[in-house]
Design a protein around this motif. Structure first.
Motif, PDB file in Angstrom:
ATOM      1  N   GLU A 114     -38.527 -19.735 -15.945  1.00 56.62           N
ATOM      2  CA  GLU A 114     -38.540 -19.136 -15.110  1.00 56.62           C
ATOM      3  C   GLU A 114     -38.817 -17.349 -14.843  1.00 56.62           C
ATOM      4  O   GLU A 114     -39.591 -17.163 -13.904  1.00 56.62           O
ATOM      5  N   ASP A 115     -39.952 -17.087 -15.855  1.00 55.97           N
ATOM      6  CA  ASP A 115     -40.588 -16.187 -15.849  1.00 55.97           C
ATOM      7  C   ASP A 115     -42.228 -15.826 -15.171  1.00 55.97           C
ATOM      8  O   ASP A 115     -42.872 -15.882 -15.069  1.00 55.97           O
ATOM      9  N   GLU A 116     -42.615 -17.571 -15.120  1.00 53.65           N
ATOM     10  CA  GLU A 116     -43.478 -18.039 -14.436  1.00 53.65           C
ATOM     11  C   GLU A 116     -44.004 -17.885 -13.436  1.00 53.65           C
ATOM     12  O   GLU A 116     -44.692 -18.136 -12.851  1.00 53.65           O
ATOM     13  N   LEU A 117     -42.170 -17.956 -13.107  1.00 54.91           N
ATOM     14  CA  LEU A 117     -42.485 -18.132 -10.877  1.00 54.91           C
ATOM     15  C   LEU A 117     -42.581 -17.013 -10.915  1.00 54.91           C
ATOM     16  O   LEU A 117     -42.453 -15.133 -10.669  1.00 54.91           O
ATOM     17  N   GLY A 118     -43.055 -16.659  -9.082  1.00 51.38           N
ATOM     18  CA  GLY A 118     -43.801 -15.909  -8.372  1.00 51.38           C
ATOM     19  C   GLY A 118     -43.063 -15.172  -7.347  1.00 51.38           C
ATOM     20  O   GLY A 118     -43.594 -16.730  -6.484  1.00 51.38           O
ATOM     21  N   LEU A 119     -42.713 -14.912  -6.450  1.00 55.14           N
ATOM     22  CA  LEU A 119     -43.519 -15.451  -5.046  1.00 55.14           C
ATOM     23  C   LEU A 119     -43.928 -14.546  -4.700  1.00 55.14           C
ATOM     24  O   LEU A 119     -44.350 -13.401  -4.569  1.00 55.14           O
ATOM     25  N   ILE A 120     -44.320 -14.976  -3.636  1.00 54.90           N
ATOM     26  CA  ILE A 120     -45.173 -13.925  -2.815  1.00 54.90           C
ATOM     27  C   ILE A 120     -45.074 -13.573  -1.677  1.00 54.90           C
ATOM     28  O   ILE A 120     -44.764 -14.927  -0.138  1.00 54.90           O
ATOM     29  N   PRO A 121     -45.384 -13.046  -0.358  1.00 51.32           N
ATOM     30  CA  PRO A 121     -44.803 -12.476   0.403  1.00 51.32           C
ATOM     31  C   PRO A 121     -45.553 -12.943   1.501  1.00 51.32           C
ATOM     32  O   PRO A 121     -46.840 -12.982   1.472  1.00 51.32           O
ATOM     33  N   LEU A 122     -44.887 -13.179   2.660  1.00 50.68           N
ATOM     34  CA  LEU A 122     -45.519 -13.730   3.649  1.00 50.68           C
ATOM     35  C   LEU A 122     -46.750 -11.964   4.706  1.00 50.68           C
ATOM     36  O   LEU A 122     -45.818 -10.916   4.452  1.00 50.68           O
ATOM     37  N   GLU A 123     -47.440 -12.488   5.195  1.00 49.73           N
ATOM     38  CA  GLU A 123     -48.466 -11.717   5.626  1.00 49.73           C
ATOM     39  C   GLU A 123     -47.815 -11.503   6.812  1.00 49.73           C
ATOM     40  O   GLU A 123     -47.366 -12.333   8.075  1.00 49.73           O
TER      41      GLU A 123
END
Length: 93
Positions: free
Chosen positions: A82-91
């Motif tokens: 879980e700590d390795e997951l990250g969200l990438i914001p949409l441009e």
């Protein structure tokens, strides 16, 4: 009609007959060549369809769960923590 024109008429008739036979032979020869080309294309299409079917089957096998598990084990892959997951914001466009 006089006697002198009879051989000329016969020669013209024979020439017309031979020309008609030549035209028929040429047309049939062309038709045979076209049919051979059509059969070659048909065979090529059938071969490509078979190859496409084989490739689709290979893709299904490689995407199957057992194969993915095997590849993951071979490569040492594991699901992320879980700590390795990250969200990438949409441009914004």
């Amino acid at each position: 009609m006089n006697r002198a024109s009879t051989p000329v008429l016969v020669a013209v008739a024979v020439a017309c007959f031979l020309a008609a036979l030549s035209a028929v032979a040429w047309r049939q020869g062309r038709a045979r060549l076209v049919m051979e080309a059509r059969e070659r294309l048909r065979a090529d299409v059938l071969f490509e369809r078979d190859e496409r079917s084989d490739l689709a089957q290979k893709i299904r096998y490689l995407e199957s769960r057992p194969r993915v598990r095997e590849a993951s084990a071979l490569l040492g892959l594991r699901p992320p923590r879980e700590d390795e997951l990250g969200l990438i914001p949409l441009e914004d466009s």
